[in-house]
Design a protein around this motif. Structure first.
Motif, mmCIF file in Angstrom:
data_model
loop_
_atom_site.group_PDB
_atom_site.id
_atom_site.type_symbol
_atom_site.label_atom_id
_atom_site.label_comp_id
_atom_site.label_asym_id
_atom_site.label_seq_id
_atom_site.Cartn_x
_atom_site.Cartn_y
_atom_site.Cartn_z
ATOM 1 N N ILE A 149 -21.308 -7.770 -20.924
ATOM 2 C CA ILE A 149 -22.342 -7.254 -20.017
ATOM 3 C C ILE A 149 -23.722 -7.428 -20.658
ATOM 4 O O ILE A 149 -24.678 -7.833 -19.984
ATOM 5 C CB ILE A 149 -22.079 -5.786 -19.627
ATOM 6 N N MET A 150 -23.823 -7.166 -21.945
ATOM 7 C CA MET A 150 -25.107 -7.359 -22.622
ATOM 8 C C MET A 150 -25.526 -8.829 -22.583
ATOM 9 O O MET A 150 -26.667 -9.150 -22.244
ATOM 10 C CB MET A 150 -25.022 -6.843 -24.062
ATOM 11 N N ASP A 151 -24.597 -9.729 -22.908
ATOM 12 C CA ASP A 151 -24.924 -11.153 -22.847
ATOM 13 C C ASP A 151 -25.316 -11.555 -21.427
ATOM 14 O O ASP A 151 -26.238 -12.346 -21.234
ATOM 15 C CB ASP A 151 -23.744 -12.006 -23.322
ATOM 16 N N PHE A 152 -24.643 -11.009 -20.430
ATOM 17 C CA PHE A 152 -24.956 -11.314 -19.035
ATOM 18 C C PHE A 152 -26.385 -10.886 -18.694
ATOM 19 O O PHE A 152 -27.164 -11.679 -18.152
ATOM 20 C CB PHE A 152 -23.945 -10.620 -18.107
ATOM 21 N N VAL A 153 -26.737 -9.648 -19.002
ATOM 22 C CA VAL A 153 -28.074 -9.133 -18.674
ATOM 23 C C VAL A 153 -29.146 -9.958 -19.382
ATOM 24 O O VAL A 153 -30.167 -10.330 -18.776
ATOM 25 C CB VAL A 153 -28.190 -7.633 -19.017
ATOM 26 N N PHE A 154 -28.933 -10.287 -20.653
ATOM 27 C CA PHE A 154 -29.921 -11.077 -21.381
ATOM 28 C C PHE A 154 -29.976 -12.526 -20.876
ATOM 29 O O PHE A 154 -31.044 -13.135 -20.867
ATOM 30 C CB PHE A 154 -29.663 -11.026 -22.886
ATOM 31 N N THR A 155 -28.855 -13.067 -20.439
ATOM 32 C CA THR A 155 -28.858 -14.419 -19.869
ATOM 33 C C THR A 155 -29.677 -14.452 -18.589
ATOM 34 O O THR A 155 -30.535 -15.330 -18.405
ATOM 35 C CB THR A 155 -27.420 -14.909 -19.611
ATOM 36 N N VAL A 156 -29.436 -13.506 -17.702
ATOM 37 C CA VAL A 156 -30.191 -13.447 -16.449
ATOM 38 C C VAL A 156 -31.683 -13.290 -16.748
ATOM 39 O O VAL A 156 -32.526 -14.000 -16.184
ATOM 40 C CB VAL A 156 -29.666 -12.320 -15.541
ATOM 41 N N GLY A 157 -32.028 -12.391 -17.646
ATOM 42 C CA GLY A 157 -33.434 -12.175 -17.980
ATOM 43 C C GLY A 157 -34.090 -13.378 -18.622
ATOM 44 O O GLY A 157 -35.213 -13.753 -18.279
ATOM 45 N N ALA A 158 -33.387 -14.020 -19.543
ATOM 46 C CA ALA A 158 -33.961 -15.187 -20.225
ATOM 47 C C ALA A 158 -34.190 -16.339 -19.259
ATOM 48 O O ALA A 158 -35.228 -17.012 -19.319
ATOM 49 C CB ALA A 158 -33.048 -15.632 -21.363
ATOM 50 N N TYR A 159 -33.247 -16.563 -18.371
ATOM 51 C CA TYR A 159 -33.414 -17.681 -17.444
ATOM 52 C C TYR A 159 -34.402 -17.372 -16.334
ATOM 53 O O TYR A 159 -35.050 -18.287 -15.808
ATOM 54 C CB TYR A 159 -32.050 -18.190 -16.947
ATOM 55 N N ALA A 160 -34.586 -16.112 -16.009
ATOM 56 C CA ALA A 160 -35.661 -15.737 -15.074
ATOM 57 C C ALA A 160 -37.014 -15.995 -15.742
ATOM 58 O O ALA A 160 -37.937 -16.535 -15.120
ATOM 59 C CB ALA A 160 -35.529 -14.281 -14.653
ATOM 60 N N MET A 161 -37.128 -15.622 -17.008
ATOM 61 C CA MET A 161 -38.358 -15.877 -17.757
ATOM 62 C C MET A 161 -38.617 -17.375 -17.889
ATOM 63 O O MET A 161 -39.740 -17.846 -17.679
ATOM 64 C CB MET A 161 -38.273 -15.235 -19.147
ATOM 65 N N LEU A 162 -37.583 -18.135 -18.212
ATOM 66 C CA LEU A 162 -37.736 -19.576 -18.348
ATOM 67 C C LEU A 162 -38.137 -20.205 -17.009
ATOM 68 O O LEU A 162 -39.000 -21.087 -16.972
ATOM 69 C CB LEU A 162 -36.444 -20.202 -18.882
ATOM 70 N N ALA A 163 -37.550 -19.743 -15.909
ATOM 71 C CA ALA A 163 -37.924 -20.250 -14.584
ATOM 72 C C ALA A 163 -39.393 -19.964 -14.302
ATOM 73 O O ALA A 163 -40.104 -20.818 -13.740
ATOM 74 C CB ALA A 163 -37.040 -19.638 -13.503
ATOM 75 N N SER A 164 -39.862 -18.793 -14.699
ATOM 76 C CA SER A 164 -41.283 -18.469 -14.508
ATOM 77 C C SER A 164 -42.171 -19.435 -15.282
ATOM 78 O O SER A 164 -43.198 -19.901 -14.765
ATOM 79 C CB SER A 164 -41.576 -17.037 -14.966
ATOM 80 N N ALA A 165 -41.785 -19.748 -16.504
ATOM 81 C CA ALA A 165 -42.565 -20.692 -17.311
ATOM 82 C C ALA A 165 -42.518 -22.092 -16.696
ATOM 83 O O ALA A 165 -43.554 -22.749 -16.544
ATOM 84 C CB ALA A 165 -42.046 -20.717 -18.749
ATOM 85 N N ILE A 166 -41.336 -22.548 -16.337
ATOM 86 C CA ILE A 166 -41.181 -23.889 -15.759
ATOM 87 C C ILE A 166 -42.019 -24.021 -14.488
ATOM 88 O O ILE A 166 -42.753 -24.990 -14.317
ATOM 89 C CB ILE A 166 -39.694 -24.182 -15.464
ATOM 90 N N ASN A 167 -41.905 -23.034 -13.609
ATOM 91 C CA ASN A 167 -42.655 -23.084 -12.348
ATOM 92 C C ASN A 167 -44.157 -22.992 -12.579
ATOM 93 O O ASN A 167 -44.941 -23.710 -11.951
ATOM 94 C CB ASN A 167 -42.187 -21.978 -11.407
ATOM 95 N N THR A 168 -44.583 -22.106 -13.473
ATOM 96 C CA THR A 168 -46.005 -21.914 -13.735
ATOM 97 C C THR A 168 -46.632 -23.150 -14.374
ATOM 98 O O THR A 168 -47.736 -23.554 -14.002
ATOM 99 C CB THR A 168 -46.227 -20.683 -14.632
ATOM 100 N N PHE A 169 -45.938 -23.752 -15.324
ATOM 101 C CA PHE A 169 -46.464 -24.931 -16.002
ATOM 102 C C PHE A 169 -46.358 -26.182 -15.134
ATOM 103 O O PHE A 169 -46.989 -27.193 -15.419
ATOM 104 C CB PHE A 169 -45.752 -25.172 -17.331
ATOM 105 N N GLY A 170 -45.534 -26.121 -14.098
ATOM 106 C CA GLY A 170 -45.347 -27.287 -13.234
ATOM 107 C C GLY A 170 -44.472 -28.359 -13.859
ATOM 108 O O GLY A 170 -44.669 -29.548 -13.617
ATOM 109 N N ILE A 171 -43.500 -27.943 -14.644
ATOM 110 C CA ILE A 171 -42.627 -28.899 -15.330
ATOM 111 C C ILE A 171 -41.746 -29.604 -14.294
ATOM 112 O O ILE A 171 -41.086 -28.958 -13.486
ATOM 113 C CB ILE A 171 -41.769 -28.209 -16.407
ATOM 114 N N GLU A 172 -41.775 -30.909 -14.342
ATOM 115 C CA GLU A 172 -41.042 -31.726 -13.379
ATOM 116 C C GLU A 172 -39.599 -31.937 -13.806
ATOM 117 O O GLU A 172 -39.280 -31.990 -14.993
ATOM 118 C CB GLU A 172 -41.740 -33.069 -13.218
#
Length: 177
Positions: A149-172
């Motif tokens: 459960i801990m790994d799950f929560v941190f995985t969801v959070g990390a990939y949400a954060m990474l998606a925010s960076a990817i979208n904000t930076f405009g990474i293709e």
């Protein structure tokens, strides 16, 4: 694109060292590292720290690869992150997800497995409320240990954060796979 990949002529030992957390030597270059990592290479200290964490999530997590990828795909869908979707749809298939299950992560198909449904619901709740309902916690606890459960929560959070960076930076999306 707001922030592009670090040009190859600007790569130095610090960049190579940061990427060594995740990439084998033959991929530690501007041509083969992929757009996310070549963009992150602009900030080697941050890249090194993030990749140390991300390596745990991808290679040392207590989650099965299949459920990890199902969760990441749901995050990618919810965050409208084409790069994450493209990358992890392929990884999901390699990890044992069916095409139908991949499509279910974005609501385009039905999943009949109750636990897979609980995983998707848990991603939705974490994304919407940064918390899990008691019902969803109980459903996850039927098959996940506390560490899972801990790994799950941190995985969801990390990939949400990474998606925010990817979208904000405009990474293709990478054109080479």
């Amino acid at each position: 694109m707001r922030l592009g990949p670090l040009p190859e002529e600007e790569w130095d030992d610090e960049v190579i060292s940061a990427l060594s957390r995740m990439l084998p030597a033959e991929r530690r270059n501007a041509e083969k590292a992929g757009n996310v990592l070549t963009t992150m290479a602009r900030h080697p200290a941050l890249t090194k720290a993030f990749l140390t964490f991300n390596v745990h999530l991808l290679f040392r997590s207590t989650l099965t690869e299949r459920l990890r990828e199902l969760a990441i795909l749901r995050v990618a869908y919810r965050r409208n992150c084409a790069y994450e979707w493209d990358h992890h749809a392929r990884m999901g298939i390699d990890a044992g997800l069916t095409e139908t299950e991949v499509e279910a992560a974005r609501g385009n198909a039905q999943i009949t497995d109750d636990f897979d449904l609980a995983v998707l619901r848990a991603v939705d709740e974490l994304d919407e409320k940064s918390n899990l309902s008691d019902e969803t916690w109980a459903a996850l606890s039927e098959r996940f240990s506390e560490r899972q459960i801990m790994d799950f929560v941190f995985t969801v959070g990390a990939y949400a954060m990474l998606a925010s960076a990817i979208n904000t930076f405009g990474i293709e999306v990478d054109t080479r796979h």
